[in-house]
Design an enzyme around this catalytic site. Sequence first.
Site, PDB file in Angstrom:
ATOM      1  N   GLU A 199      62.864  -2.780  52.157  1.00  0.00           N
ATOM      2  CA  GLU A 199      64.141  -3.182  53.109  1.00  0.00           C
ATOM      3  C   GLU A 199      64.925  -1.866  53.541  1.00  0.00           C
ATOM      4  O   GLU A 199      65.235  -1.849  54.855  1.00  0.00           O
ATOM      5  CB  GLU A 199      64.879  -4.081  52.471  1.00  0.00           C
ATOM      6  CG  GLU A 199      65.782  -4.779  53.504  1.00  0.00           C
ATOM      7  CD  GLU A 199      67.334  -4.265  53.481  1.00  0.00           C
ATOM      8  OE1 GLU A 199      67.911  -4.451  54.305  1.00  0.00           O
ATOM      9  OE2 GLU A 199      67.416  -3.172  52.727  1.00  0.00           O
ATOM     10  N   ASP A 246      71.475 -11.542  50.581  1.00  0.00           N
ATOM     11  CA  ASP A 246      71.684  -9.981  50.649  1.00  0.00           C
ATOM     12  C   ASP A 246      73.238  -9.923  50.330  1.00  0.00           C
ATOM     13  O   ASP A 246      74.190 -10.525  50.817  1.00  0.00           O
ATOM     14  CB  ASP A 246      71.057  -9.511  51.873  1.00  0.00           C
ATOM     15  CG  ASP A 246      70.780  -7.784  51.810  1.00  0.00           C
ATOM     16  OD1 ASP A 246      71.039  -7.384  50.621  1.00  0.00           O
ATOM     17  OD2 ASP A 246      70.410  -7.522  52.655  1.00  0.00           O
TER      18      ASP A 246
END
Length: 399
Positions: A199, A246
């Site tokens: 990511e 997240d």
Amino acid sequence: MSTAYCDLRCLRGHFLYLYLGLLLLLIPGEAYEKLSEDTLKALPRPSQDFDIHTGALFSPILQPRVPGTPGHTAVLEHFATFFRTTLPEWQIDFQNSTSKTPVSHGKDVPFVNFIAYRDPPGTAKGDVGRLTLVAHYDSKLEPEGFIGAIDSAAPCAMIMHAMRSIDSALDKKWAAMEAEGMDLLDEHHGIQVLFLDGEEAFKEWTSTDSLYGARSLAEHWETQMNPAMSTFKTPLSSISLFVLLDLLGAKSPNIQSYYPTTHWAYQSLGALEKRLRSLGHLKSTSTDPWFIDTSKDSHQVMAFGGIQDDHLPFLARGVEILHLIDFAPFKGFPSVWHTADDDAEHLDMDTVKDWSVLMTAFAAEWMELDGFLDHGDKVRREEDLDESEAIRLNKKTEL
């Protein structure tokens, strides 16, 4: 994680999909069955194996995890060991890809997405829609030694705790259905975990230097066909809801609602937080609710915004997204974001554990497990973990 927002080119293709999808999602939202108070009280809280130094579940993730490094491999092995030993009924898969990065000097860097799922017994996976809980597990290259506790070691641990907590309730539910003569082929609810790789940007966030694993998996699943006559054409279309966690683990998070088609699910999480807090089952101190948009209706949720994250390649392909990210209006991300202070010592552990309970509640409610998770459940509270289990969880196995 980038602070940049989707531009209009990214979102024009989603506009019609979002508002047509809104009409379709009104019915699931209204039919959503809430967990009873007894079930909420029964949800196990993390304890010893969330210890940041010795905890068998959490501590192995709290190390640098840059793709292609030994720490990255060790964490991937930890995930595999956890599911193979603690959740043996789950299916495990890995999706591999390689890509050059701005700092790899022309060499390919390996990326590995970890996938685990559980479907009702006897069902074909192309016939089961799955609640999909997602976090990325890689960490940034810089600053050197970056841990990424909120970004996103803690979200990975939260998901692992939630899956362990509901696993035997799934057994009970499906056994009860069989005992009552119900055909499990009509049970279309499964559950899935994605720990995505790559990511983080290696140099500077761009469309090509970020989301390496998410871009690869979304493209792969879009073209991977399930057997003919399956309910869902591809693994991508079988995702009922893509819930991305997240930057979670700091005190007093601020969670916004980004997509009108999943606002009902966002509101369900907000309602669960409120109920769990009223029962005293959440231990963190917070002056305000975490879910700051619960009073809005879906028409008030702006479909044009969205923080760039692992959901984007899936959103672009029509997947329903619930993005759980700590981002406060006028303040931004948590203060430790992308700094050396994003380590275990700067976590608010009561908040980390509360998120674990909350995600357990959300998964249990989605999977319709009310009444199947009780104090006599074989899922033991983590304070009761014995030494042999801790050793087994920490043991490294080959992928």
